[in-house]
Design a protein around this motif. Structure first.
Motif, PDB file in Angstrom:
ATOM      1  N   THR A   1       0.834  -1.206   0.000  1.00 39.88           N
ATOM      2  CA  THR A   1       0.000   0.000   0.000  1.00 39.88           C
ATOM      3  C   THR A   1       0.865   1.251   0.000  1.00 39.88           C
ATOM      4  O   THR A   1       0.587   2.203  -0.736  1.00 39.88           O
ATOM      5  CB  THR A   1      -0.937   0.004   1.232  1.00 39.88           C
ATOM      6  OG1 THR A   1      -1.694  -1.191   1.231  1.00 39.88           O
ATOM      7  CG2 THR A   1      -1.858   1.197   1.216  1.00 39.88           C
ATOM      8  N   GLY A   2       1.921   1.259   0.802  1.00 41.38           N
ATOM      9  CA  GLY A   2       2.831   2.407   0.852  1.00 41.38           C
ATOM     10  C   GLY A   2       3.507   2.664  -0.484  1.00 41.38           C
ATOM     11  O   GLY A   2       3.635   3.814  -0.921  1.00 41.38           O
ATOM     12  N   ILE A   3       3.930   1.607  -1.140  1.00 42.37           N
ATOM     13  CA  ILE A   3       4.563   1.755  -2.455  1.00 42.37           C
ATOM     14  C   ILE A   3       3.558   2.312  -3.464  1.00 42.37           C
ATOM     15  O   ILE A   3       3.879   3.222  -4.239  1.00 42.37           O
ATOM     16  CB  ILE A   3       5.149   0.410  -2.927  1.00 42.37           C
ATOM     17  CG1 ILE A   3       6.362   0.052  -2.063  1.00 42.37           C
ATOM     18  CG2 ILE A   3       5.529   0.463  -4.400  1.00 42.37           C
ATOM     19  CD1 ILE A   3       6.881  -1.367  -2.270  1.00 42.37           C
ATOM     20  N   LEU A   4       2.336   1.797  -3.444  1.00 39.60           N
ATOM     21  CA  LEU A   4       1.310   2.298  -4.374  1.00 39.60           C
ATOM     22  C   LEU A   4       0.999   3.769  -4.120  1.00 39.60           C
ATOM     23  O   LEU A   4       0.910   4.565  -5.060  1.00 39.60           O
ATOM     24  CB  LEU A   4       0.030   1.458  -4.260  1.00 39.60           C
ATOM     25  CG  LEU A   4       0.092   0.059  -4.866  1.00 39.60           C
ATOM     26  CD1 LEU A   4      -1.167  -0.727  -4.525  1.00 39.60           C
ATOM     27  CD2 LEU A   4       0.282   0.137  -6.371  1.00 39.60           C
ATOM     28  N   TRP A   5       0.828   4.140  -2.831  1.00 38.81           N
ATOM     29  CA  TRP A   5       0.551   5.550  -2.510  1.00 38.81           C
ATOM     30  C   TRP A   5       1.718   6.429  -2.922  1.00 38.81           C
ATOM     31  O   TRP A   5       1.529   7.523  -3.449  1.00 38.81           O
ATOM     32  CB  TRP A   5       0.241   5.723  -1.024  1.00 38.81           C
ATOM     33  CG  TRP A   5      -1.198   5.569  -0.713  1.00 38.81           C
ATOM     34  CD1 TRP A   5      -1.776   4.591   0.030  1.00 38.81           C
ATOM     35  CD2 TRP A   5      -2.277   6.405  -1.147  1.00 38.81           C
ATOM     36  NE1 TRP A   5      -3.141   4.772   0.078  1.00 38.81           N
ATOM     37  CE2 TRP A   5      -3.463   5.869  -0.636  1.00 38.81           C
ATOM     38  CE3 TRP A   5      -2.341   7.549  -1.941  1.00 38.81           C
ATOM     39  CZ2 TRP A   5      -4.703   6.445  -0.862  1.00 38.81           C
ATOM     40  CZ3 TRP A   5      -3.587   8.119  -2.169  1.00 38.81           C
ATOM     41  CH2 TRP A   5      -4.739   7.566  -1.640  1.00 38.81           C
ATOM     42  N   GLY A   6       2.935   5.965  -2.652  1.00 35.24           N
ATOM     43  CA  GLY A   6       4.110   6.739  -3.043  1.00 35.24           C
ATOM     44  C   GLY A   6       4.153   6.960  -4.542  1.00 35.24           C
ATOM     45  O   GLY A   6       4.456   8.059  -5.020  1.00 35.24           O
TER      46      GLY A   6
ATOM     47  N   ASP B   1      14.747  19.405   2.311  1.00 30.92           N
ATOM     48  CA  ASP B   1      13.765  20.138   3.125  1.00 30.92           C
ATOM     49  C   ASP B   1      12.638  19.218   3.587  1.00 30.92           C
ATOM     50  O   ASP B   1      12.070  19.402   4.651  1.00 30.92           O
ATOM     51  CB  ASP B   1      13.229  21.381   2.410  1.00 30.92           C
ATOM     52  CG  ASP B   1      12.696  21.098   1.014  1.00 30.92           C
ATOM     53  OD1 ASP B   1      12.964  20.021   0.473  1.00 30.92           O
ATOM     54  OD2 ASP B   1      12.023  21.986   0.456  1.00 30.92           O
ATOM     55  N   GLY B   2      12.320  18.189   2.810  1.00 28.22           N
ATOM     56  CA  GLY B   2      11.337  17.208   3.236  1.00 28.22           C
ATOM     57  C   GLY B   2      11.813  16.449   4.463  1.00 28.22           C
ATOM     58  O   GLY B   2      11.020  16.086   5.333  1.00 28.22           O
ATOM     59  N   LEU B   3      13.133  16.226   4.549  1.00 32.98           N
ATOM     60  CA  LEU B   3      13.697  15.564   5.722  1.00 32.98           C
ATOM     61  C   LEU B   3      13.457  16.396   6.975  1.00 32.98           C
ATOM     62  O   LEU B   3      13.113  15.851   8.028  1.00 32.98           O
ATOM     63  CB  LEU B   3      15.200  15.330   5.522  1.00 32.98           C
ATOM     64  CG  LEU B   3      15.928  14.639   6.668  1.00 32.98           C
ATOM     65  CD1 LEU B   3      15.349  13.254   6.933  1.00 32.98           C
ATOM     66  CD2 LEU B   3      17.413  14.548   6.362  1.00 32.98           C
TER      67      LEU B   3
ATOM     68  N   PRO C   1       7.461  12.370   3.779  1.00 34.24           N
ATOM     69  CA  PRO C   1       8.312  11.187   3.563  1.00 34.24           C
ATOM     70  C   PRO C   1       8.523  10.874   2.078  1.00 34.24           C
ATOM     71  O   PRO C   1       9.596  10.429   1.684  1.00 34.24           O
ATOM     72  CB  PRO C   1       7.547  10.053   4.254  1.00 34.24           C
ATOM     73  CG  PRO C   1       6.670  10.736   5.244  1.00 34.24           C
ATOM     74  CD  PRO C   1       6.306  12.051   4.617  1.00 34.24           C
ATOM     75  N   GLY C   2       7.506  11.107   1.267  1.00 42.33           N
ATOM     76  CA  GLY C   2       7.655  10.901  -0.171  1.00 42.33           C
ATOM     77  C   GLY C   2       8.664  11.864  -0.770  1.00 42.33           C
ATOM     78  O   GLY C   2       9.452  11.495  -1.645  1.00 42.33           O
ATOM     79  N   ALA C   3       8.650  13.102  -0.289  1.00 46.79           N
ATOM     80  CA  ALA C   3       9.622  14.090  -0.765  1.00 46.79           C
ATOM     81  C   ALA C   3      11.038  13.662  -0.371  1.00 46.79           C
ATOM     82  O   ALA C   3      11.978  13.820  -1.154  1.00 46.79           O
ATOM     83  CB  ALA C   3       9.296  15.472  -0.196  1.00 46.79           C
TER      84      ALA C   3
END
Length: 174
Positions: free
Chosen positions: A9-14, A106-108, A97-99
């Motif tokens: 699910t995480g991979i698909l959302w990403g 900056d996402g970090l 997290p995707g960024a």
């Protein structure tokens, strides 16, 4: 089995987030300055799917639906903190997290700020529970209860309104 489902699910959302380009700092700033509403339309689309999905599953008895108590003051303060963090960093907790996965430094900082905020809340929870949670505590209430309507009917009406709003934004070129 759950970790595998979560990973998939995480991979698909990403993938969906990346393809929709909502992991980009510029897209979030565009939303916050009301010059690019891509992120808003994406989020509202998710609300439509979630609203219909959870209410349909609950109506069919395939998923439990657990209401959480309403605490107006705590929700308001939490929303202000959430909004300020989003405005300052240019990311919401779902896209940061995707960024980072795309290589955004900056996402970090957004992810680390969210983790620090969660830790601070956890360590100060007794204070918040004594103060804010006592203001506007209404217990477990929902719009279907307040309006005396079947949850699925209200979900369909709400989803229809959101879809109409999304199409309006598209038609206006926003």
């Amino acid at each position: 089995m759950e970790p595998i489902v979560g990973l998939i699910t995480g991979i698909l959302w990403g993938y969906i987030f990346q393809r929709a380009r909502i992991l980009r700092f510029e897209k979030h700033i565009g939303l916050l300055t009301l010059t690019d509403l891509t992120v808003l339309k994406f989020l509202l689309s998710g609300v439509v799917v979630g609203t219909l999905g959870i209410n349909l599953l609950a109506t069919l008895g395939l998923a439990p639906y657990h209401l959480k108590p309403t605490f107006v003051a705590a929700n308001f303060v939490g929303g202000v903190i959430y909004g300020l963090g989003w405005a300052i960093l240019g990311y919401c907790p779902g896209t940061a997290p995707g960024a980072v996965g795309e290589g955004s430094l900056d996402g970090l900082f957004a992810v680390l700020g969210g983790l620090c905020g969660a830790a601070a809340f956890a360590h100060t929870y007794p204070f918040w529970k004594q103060t804010l949670y006592g203001i506007g505590g209404y217990g477990k209430v929902s719009f279907p209860q307040l309006l005396h309507l079947p949850p699925l009917l209200l979900a369909v009406l709400f989803a229809g309104l959101l879809l109409a709003f999304i199409f309006f934004l598209e038609k206006m070129g926003w």
